[in-house]
Scaffold this motif. Structure first.
Motif, short mmCIF file in Angstrom:
data_model
loop_
_atom_site.label_atom_id
_atom_site.label_comp_id
_atom_site.label_asym_id
_atom_site.label_seq_id
_atom_site.Cartn_x
_atom_site.Cartn_y
_atom_site.Cartn_z
N ILE A 34 -8.12 40.08 -77.94
CA ILE A 34 -9.14 39.04 -77.46
C ILE A 34 -10.40 39.97 -76.84
O ILE A 34 -11.56 39.53 -77.21
CB ILE A 34 -8.73 38.14 -76.44
CG1 ILE A 34 -7.79 37.29 -77.00
CG2 ILE A 34 -9.93 37.41 -75.62
CD1 ILE A 34 -6.87 36.06 -76.21
N LYS A 60 -7.25 28.56 -80.61
CA LYS A 60 -8.26 29.23 -79.66
C LYS A 60 -7.81 30.67 -79.52
O LYS A 60 -8.44 31.75 -79.55
CB LYS A 60 -8.44 28.49 -78.40
CG LYS A 60 -9.41 29.31 -77.48
CD LYS A 60 -9.55 28.57 -76.21
CE LYS A 60 -10.61 29.29 -75.30
NZ LYS A 60 -10.94 28.70 -74.01
N ASN A 85 -12.09 41.13 -80.21
CA ASN A 85 -12.67 39.97 -80.99
C ASN A 85 -13.71 38.98 -80.54
O ASN A 85 -14.58 38.42 -81.08
CB ASN A 85 -11.43 39.03 -81.18
CG ASN A 85 -11.31 38.40 -82.52
OD1 ASN A 85 -12.34 38.86 -83.83
ND2 ASN A 85 -10.88 37.10 -82.95
N THR A 86 -13.96 39.32 -79.02
CA THR A 86 -14.79 38.46 -78.31
C THR A 86 -15.83 39.44 -77.68
O THR A 86 -16.54 39.02 -76.73
CB THR A 86 -14.30 37.49 -77.31
OG1 THR A 86 -13.53 38.49 -76.42
CG2 THR A 86 -13.20 36.46 -77.87
N ASP A 87 -16.09 40.65 -78.16
CA ASP A 87 -16.76 41.40 -77.70
C ASP A 87 -17.05 41.55 -76.19
O ASP A 87 -17.84 41.66 -75.30
CB ASP A 87 -18.31 41.07 -77.90
CG ASP A 87 -18.36 41.36 -79.45
OD1 ASP A 87 -17.93 42.37 -80.02
OD2 ASP A 87 -19.16 40.63 -80.06
N TYR A 109 -11.47 32.22 -71.78
CA TYR A 109 -10.13 32.62 -72.11
C TYR A 109 -9.04 32.64 -70.82
O TYR A 109 -7.99 33.34 -71.09
CB TYR A 109 -10.08 34.03 -72.53
CG TYR A 109 -10.60 33.89 -74.22
CD1 TYR A 109 -9.80 33.56 -75.30
CD2 TYR A 109 -11.69 34.04 -74.44
CE1 TYR A 109 -10.25 33.42 -76.43
CE2 TYR A 109 -12.39 33.85 -75.64
CZ TYR A 109 -11.58 33.48 -76.77
OH TYR A 109 -12.06 33.18 -77.94
N MET A 134 -14.56 39.83 -73.87
CA MET A 134 -13.96 38.67 -72.78
C MET A 134 -12.51 38.99 -72.85
O MET A 134 -11.92 39.74 -73.47
CB MET A 134 -14.25 37.30 -73.59
CG MET A 134 -15.69 36.88 -73.64
SD MET A 134 -15.67 35.15 -74.27
CE MET A 134 -15.80 34.17 -72.64
#
Length: 181
Positions: free
Chosen positions: A59, A134, A62-64, A73, A66
């Protein structure tokens, strides 16, 4: 000698399941959990903790930046308890992966019952599917070696398995931000 030709044992950090040393894959990088080698998640608290660390790294990449457990999240709740993400992943992979679970209409019949969601949660199947999408769908598509080649072709991921394994392993608990205090 035969001992010298035998593959090295897996390190405890990689799952310690006696398979070849997945801690040093040919592509380099660090394997945190057996799932990062394409294998299903075994039962047990130690495997679940490794899975959560692996998911956290995924995560973050993938979320830069987060982090799992914070802000967008934050671990979702269902029936008053946090959703057990390792168990949810395990349940869906046991059903044949996300696409097969949808085809079999298995979210309510299989996944929700396997997750032991209280019957008072009438929309459990829907909420589990949304949370899987998600938190876990990209992870499944990146790491799980789906034996169904037709389903395997549906992958469209942002990062390759090797890119994730080469990213840093998160250390310590997630950092709290002003928005999450």
């Amino acid at each position: 000698s035969k001992a010298a030709d035998a593959p090295p044992e897996a390190s405890p950090a990689a799952g310690g399941d006696g398979q070849k040393d997945v801690d040093s894959p040919a592509t380099g990088g660090t394997v945190i959990c057996i799932t990062e080698t394409g294998k299903p998640l075994p039962a047990g608290e130690e495997a679940s903790l490794k899975f959560l660390t692996s998911l956290r790294r995924f995560i973050l990449l993938n979320t830069d930046g987060m982090d799992l457990g914070i802000g967008a999240y934050r671990i979702p709740r269902l029936g008053g308890e946090e959703v057990n993400l390792p168990q949810l992943y395990r349940s869906v992979v046991m059903c044949g992966g996300y696409q097969k679970t949808i085809q079999k209409k298995g979210w309510g019949a299989v996944v929700a019952s396997h997750m032991r969601v209280p019957s008072k949660v009438t929309d459990a199947a829907y909420r589990l599917r949304v949370n899987y999408e998600k938190f876990l769908l990209e992870y499944e598509y990146t790491f799980w070696d789906n034996p169904d080649i037709e389903m395997d072709l549906l992958r469209n991921t942002r990062f390759t398995r090797e890119q994730v394994l080469l990213s840093p392993v998160p250390s310590g608990p997630p950092k709290k931000t002003d928005a999450t205090k």
